[in-house]
Design an enzyme around this catalytic site. Structure first.
Site, PDB file in Angstrom:
ATOM      1  N   ASP A 176       6.152  -1.953   3.948  1.00 20.59           N
ATOM      2  CA  ASP A 176       6.473  -3.194   3.239  1.00 20.59           C
ATOM      3  C   ASP A 176       6.328  -3.072   1.727  1.00 20.59           C
ATOM      4  OD1 ASP A 176       7.173  -5.026   5.192  1.00 20.59           O
ATOM      5  OD2 ASP A 176       5.094  -5.468   5.698  1.00 20.59           O
TER       6      ASP A 176
HETATM    7  C1  GLC Z   1       1.474  -4.243   7.772  1.00 23.16           C
HETATM    8  C2  GLC Z   1       2.646  -5.009   8.331  1.00 23.16           C
HETATM    9  C3  GLC Z   1       3.666  -4.084   8.915  1.00 23.16           C
HETATM   10  C4  GLC Z   1       4.015  -3.016   7.944  1.00 23.16           C
HETATM   11  C5  GLC Z   1       2.785  -2.285   7.448  1.00 23.16           C
HETATM   12  C6  GLC Z   1       3.095  -1.274   6.380  1.00 23.16           C
HETATM   13  O1  GLC Z   1       0.749  -3.694   8.825  1.00 23.16           O
HETATM   14  O2  GLC Z   1       2.232  -5.914   9.310  1.00 23.16           O
HETATM   15  O3  GLC Z   1       4.809  -4.797   9.283  1.00 23.16           O
HETATM   16  O4  GLC Z   1       4.885  -2.135   8.573  1.00 23.16           O
HETATM   17  O5  GLC Z   1       1.877  -3.216   6.920  1.00 23.16           O
HETATM   18  O6  GLC Z   1       3.475  -1.847   5.177  1.00 23.16           O
HETATM   19  C1  GLC Z   2       1.239  -6.424   1.754  1.00 22.04           C
HETATM   20  C2  GLC Z   2       0.415  -5.363   2.457  1.00 22.04           C
HETATM   21  C3  GLC Z   2       1.127  -4.786   3.639  1.00 22.04           C
HETATM   22  C4  GLC Z   2       1.659  -5.891   4.506  1.00 22.04           C
HETATM   23  C5  GLC Z   2       2.451  -6.917   3.715  1.00 22.04           C
HETATM   24  C6  GLC Z   2       2.848  -8.066   4.606  1.00 22.04           C
HETATM   25  O1  GLC Z   2       2.355  -5.856   1.204  1.00 22.04           O
HETATM   26  O2  GLC Z   2       0.066  -4.298   1.599  1.00 22.04           O
HETATM   27  O3  GLC Z   2       0.272  -3.952   4.363  1.00 22.04           O
HETATM   28  O4  GLC Z   2       2.485  -5.337   5.471  1.00 22.04           O
HETATM   29  O5  GLC Z   2       1.686  -7.402   2.645  1.00 22.04           O
HETATM   30  O6  GLC Z   2       3.683  -8.964   4.016  1.00 22.04           O
END
Ligand code: GLC
Ligand code: GLC
Length: 813
Positions: free
Chosen positions: A486
């Site tokens: 993300d």
């Molecule tokens: C969080 C989110 C997931 C994403 C991950 C890496 O665990 O829930 O959807 O893939 O972060 O950013």
């Molecule tokens: C932030 C976090 C990530 C998560 C995301 C969800 O970017 O670092 O882990 O998946 O929020 O929106």
């Protein structure tokens, strides 16, 4: 940092036993597994909700408080001048004995002080919208004890978000009713709500309180409420402000005598026409019926036995005996338990997720399925349909949806280009477990629009096509807002701190940003799609899809290989990300994981090389970090990933979720030793043994992130419980290490082991049949099955066919 132990496993009872209330962080558990849920910490902190932690919050919680973990279901015991709580908090009176046992959807907290023992069993009975709290008070002294007992719950005004911000309204809306020993919370029931909550006890009370300020005192604390300190309830009736529920009970115990008190926190919904019994009097029939179901010790014990039997049956589906208790307890108990919790919660409610932020994630929920589908396939089936219903006709998807409405969440929208692939991943896992191909014929809408229904198979097809319809200049998948990571925001370019990295895309038109990770994910799920097409007689579609899969493999080999490892991406301008040419972030884990899982370039040696590079550059004592070197400055062309200080979260943290991808990659390459070493590093039971203080969070489940080697304190865990790590750890160990893989027509046996693994037994229930599978590895092989027999008859190959009944399978490696 010296390590201290705060507890230990009790495998026989499937419990984690906490012996010191001052754990390095609240160590929590989850009660409930279907509609009604509670979070409970080892000092009885936490809260309850019905289905949706945001919209149907029953009790209030204050996040990130001082002191930590304030608020919960509390019992105060006033014994002479001493006031104490069995869970230590909130009174924090030193106890003579303290113990918290977290089990499968129940928690038992026991405290002892001055010859009185108080033990409370907390659980949500099956098919019940409520939390039972069975308190047993026992006089262990030689004197008669006269005790004053106070209970305590604080109501949340239903919407957990506005409850914490809209005080000009909230302080005037609160309403309660009190009848006998039951306190009813009916805020907003007079208008649009058709639900209320209640907190009752099965004995007559000698007093009560429902107004917080009266009970506690405006400048007091949970630790020392006025009413409790004085030993005198106020019988307050809340009007607005902050309604609570507290019972007051006077208890006399002879030496050796014990008494049970059964408290019930419940939730009720009424039909519009049946809301009221009289003017301004709520209809209490359903509450009374629920209270009657749990008004004796016998009834509660029976409900508790039912819950335990339920977990017996769930955990009997896959059971391993290896002789290594650290492995066995994670596989047989805790990993499967965490998979149930992540399936139910997605990423909504934990002590790191406030319950008011995210709903169900499209990609998250699909991945969670893989850890859960063997437990309750029918619920997995429904989940797949719910998720697919939030897809768009072009195969794109809402990134999240709300569990109560099942509608896509407009605030975040779509555009995460990995999302569609996960639907294939989840659906294939479901069919392999169940053999239920009829799910493919289910009619499922797009974006929940009536009239737009097509078959689920068609949803898979548009998912597959979404990737190939969105290729970039290197014929690699366009990344969109982000792929699984993300925080790799290649189209965002944000200089405004008030913008969200995930939803701001100011440059995606004409972007060239491509993801090698999606390429690997597409090859893995694309092969699954091809196989599914073949298995269902869709040969033409299989041929068409196979061509695209082949083309993707070629594109990765040509444009996704950096020499020693797979590239991570191309940015907006077409520059490489995750290349030796970069100064920071030369190598990333995600593409190593997915491209090795996909076996891209296996013959040419790419897989082995990439895995070696992971060991050399990403591995550390506590696991595999996400990228290396960590970013030390903000890179606007990459977004959030470079916003985190080095070693945390997506910037070179050990993001446990993706470690299993590399582990599976190791099994594809047949490197059993390396797979096991990587796996062990993030296996909670190994961490539990010698790193409880450093690790900080619960030692019985995985956390999302452990601080990486570049962090200030490497090895410190955060964000426990709600993480894709649970499902991925399960998938990895059950299918790729122990090698018991559900397949369309049976179970494929394909272990990948360290040399030291000589023998083990897996008992696997599969579509109603029972297989006892003995694996022997006399020569210490890593991979390759020499022979398999089913009930004494040699099989041709390693696929054990599905046959109803009980079977014994002998496997020689
Ligand atoms: C969080 C989110 C997931 C994403 C991950 C890496 O665990 O829930 O959807 O893939 O972060 O950013
Ligand atoms: C932030 C976090 C990530 C998560 C995301 C969800 O970017 O670092 O882990 O998946 O929020 O929106």
């Amino acid at each position: 940092m010296t390590n201290k132990k705060y507890g230990h496993f009790d495998d026989e009872h499937r419990e984690y036993v906490i012996t010191d209330p001052q754990t390095p962080w609240p160590w929590i558990n989850y009660l409930g597994n279907e509609d009604f849920f509670s979070l409970i910490s080892n000092t009885a902190g936490g809260y309850s909700f019905y289905k949706d932690a945001k919209f149907r919050r029953l009790t209030r919680y204050r996040y990130n408080g001082v002191p930590m973990d304030n608020g919960g279901r509390y019992f105060y015991i006033k014994d002479g001048d001493t006031v104490w709580s069995p869970g230590w908090k909130p009174c924090k009176t030193p106890l003579d004995f303290y113990e918290c046992r977290h089990g499968m959807n129940y928690t038992r907290i026991t405290g002892r002080k001055d010859g009185v023992e108080a033990s409370i069993l907390f659980f949500v009975p099956l098919k019940t919208w409520g939390e039972v709290q069975k308190l047993t008070l026992k006089n262990e002294s030689k004197d008669v004890k006269s005790i004053k007992l106070f209970s305590f719950e604080e109501w949340c005004l239903w919407n957990a978000a506005t409850d914490m911000e809209n005080f000009q309204r909230n302080f005037s809306t609160g309403e309660v009713e009190i009848e006998g020993s039951v306190i009813y919370h009916k805020t907003e029931y007079r208008e649009r709500r058709n639900h209320y909550a209640f907190y009752g006890v099965n004995v007559p009370v000698q007093g009560f309180d429902t107004d917080r300020e009266t009970f506690i005192g405006l400048y007091n604390e949970f630790a020392c409420p006025d009413a409790v300190m004085e030993g005198r309830p106020r019988n307050s009736h809340a009007h607005g402000w902050s309604p609570i529920a507290s019972h007051y009970i006077e208890v006399t115990l002879q030496p050796g005598e014990a008494k049970d008190f059964i408290f019930l926190l419940g939730y009720v919904e009424n039909e519009q026409e049946e809301k009221f019994a009289a003017h301004q009097v709520i209809n209490k029939d359903k509450a009374k019926a629920m209270l009657a179901r749990f008004d004796t010790t016998e009834k509660v014990d029976a409900a508790f036995a039912e819950l335990n039997a339920y977990w017996d049956s769930l955990l009997n589906i896959y059971n391993v005996e290896t002789g290594n208790d650290k492995l066995d307890r994670m596989v047989n108990i805790w990993n499967q338990y965490q998979c149930m919790v992540t399936f139910c919660m997605s990423r909504s409610a934990s002590f790191f997720e406030s319950g008011i932020g995210r709903g169900m994630g499209f990609r998250d929920s699909n991945q969670d399925l893989v850890g859960f589908v063997h437990q309750i396939p029918e619920r997995a089936r429904q989940r797949i349909i719910d998720i697919a219903s939030t897809q768009f006709p072009d195969g794109g998807c809402y990134h999240q949806y709300q569990p109560l409405t099942k509608r896509g969440n407009n605030d975040i929208g779509g555009g995460f280009n990995d999302d569609p692939c996960w639907l294939i991943f989840g659906t294939v896992a479901y069919i392999k477990e169940t053999g239920d191909f009829t799910i493919l014929d289910e009619m499922v809408p797009f974006d929940n629009q009536p009239g737009s229904e097509v078959t689920l198979f068609e949803h898979l097809r548009v998912s597959f096509d979404h990737v190939i319809n969105n290729l970039g200049p290197h014929r690699l998948p366009l990344i969109g807002r982000a792929d699984w990571n993300d925080c790799l925001n290649l189209n965002c370019f944000s200089w405004d701190p008030n913008e969200s990295f995930q939803t701001t895309e100011n440059k995606s038109e004409g972007s060239k940003a491509e993801s090698v990770m999606i390429a690997g994910l597409f090859v893995v799920t694309g092969k699954d799609y091809v196989a599914l097409c073949r298995r269902t007689g869709r040969d033409e579609e299989a041929d068409r899809a196979q061509k695209h899969v082949n083309a993707m493999e070629e594109a990765v080999k040509q444009h996704g290989w950096d020499g020693e490892w797979y590239l991570r991406a191309y940015d907006f301008f077409g520059n490489k990300i995750g290349s030796d040419e970069c100064e920071e972030g030369k190598i990333f884990i995600e593409s190593q994981g997915w491209c090795t899982m996909a076996g891209i370039g296996l013959e040419e040696g790419l897989v082995g090389k990439a895995l070696d590079s992971v060991k050399e550059r990403l591995e550390c004592e506590h696991g595999i970090v996400l990228n290396n070197p960590a970013f030390t400055t903000y890179h606007v062309e990459m977004g959030e990933i470079s916003s985190y200080p080095e070693g945390y979260k997506e910037n070179a943290g050990i993001f446990c979720h993706n470690n299993p991808w590399v582990i599976i990659g190791e099994t594809v390459a047949g490197r059993g030793e390396d797979a096991w070493e990587h796996y062990k590093k993030i296996l909670p039971s190994y961490v539990e043994e010698d790193r409880q203080t450093l690790h900080k969070v619960e030692p019985y489940v995985n956390c999302q992130m452990v601080a990486g080697k570049d962090a200030f304190r490497p090895g410190e865990g955060k964000n426990s419980w709600l993480t894709g790590t649970a499902a991925w750890m399960w998938y990895t160990v059950s299918e790729f290490i122990l090698g018991i893989k559900p397949d369309y027509d049976g179970i494929l046996i394909d272990p990948c082991l360290p040399k030291t693994a000589k023998e083990y037994t897996v008992r696997r229930r599969f579509r109603g049949a029972e297989y006892e599978i003995h694996v022997q590895n006399p020569d210490g092989a890593s991979k390759g099955v020499k022979s398999v027999t089913l009930d004494g008859k040699a099989l041709d190959g390693a696929l054990v066919p599905f046959v109803p009944g009980k079977h014994v399978v002998e496997v020689i490696m």
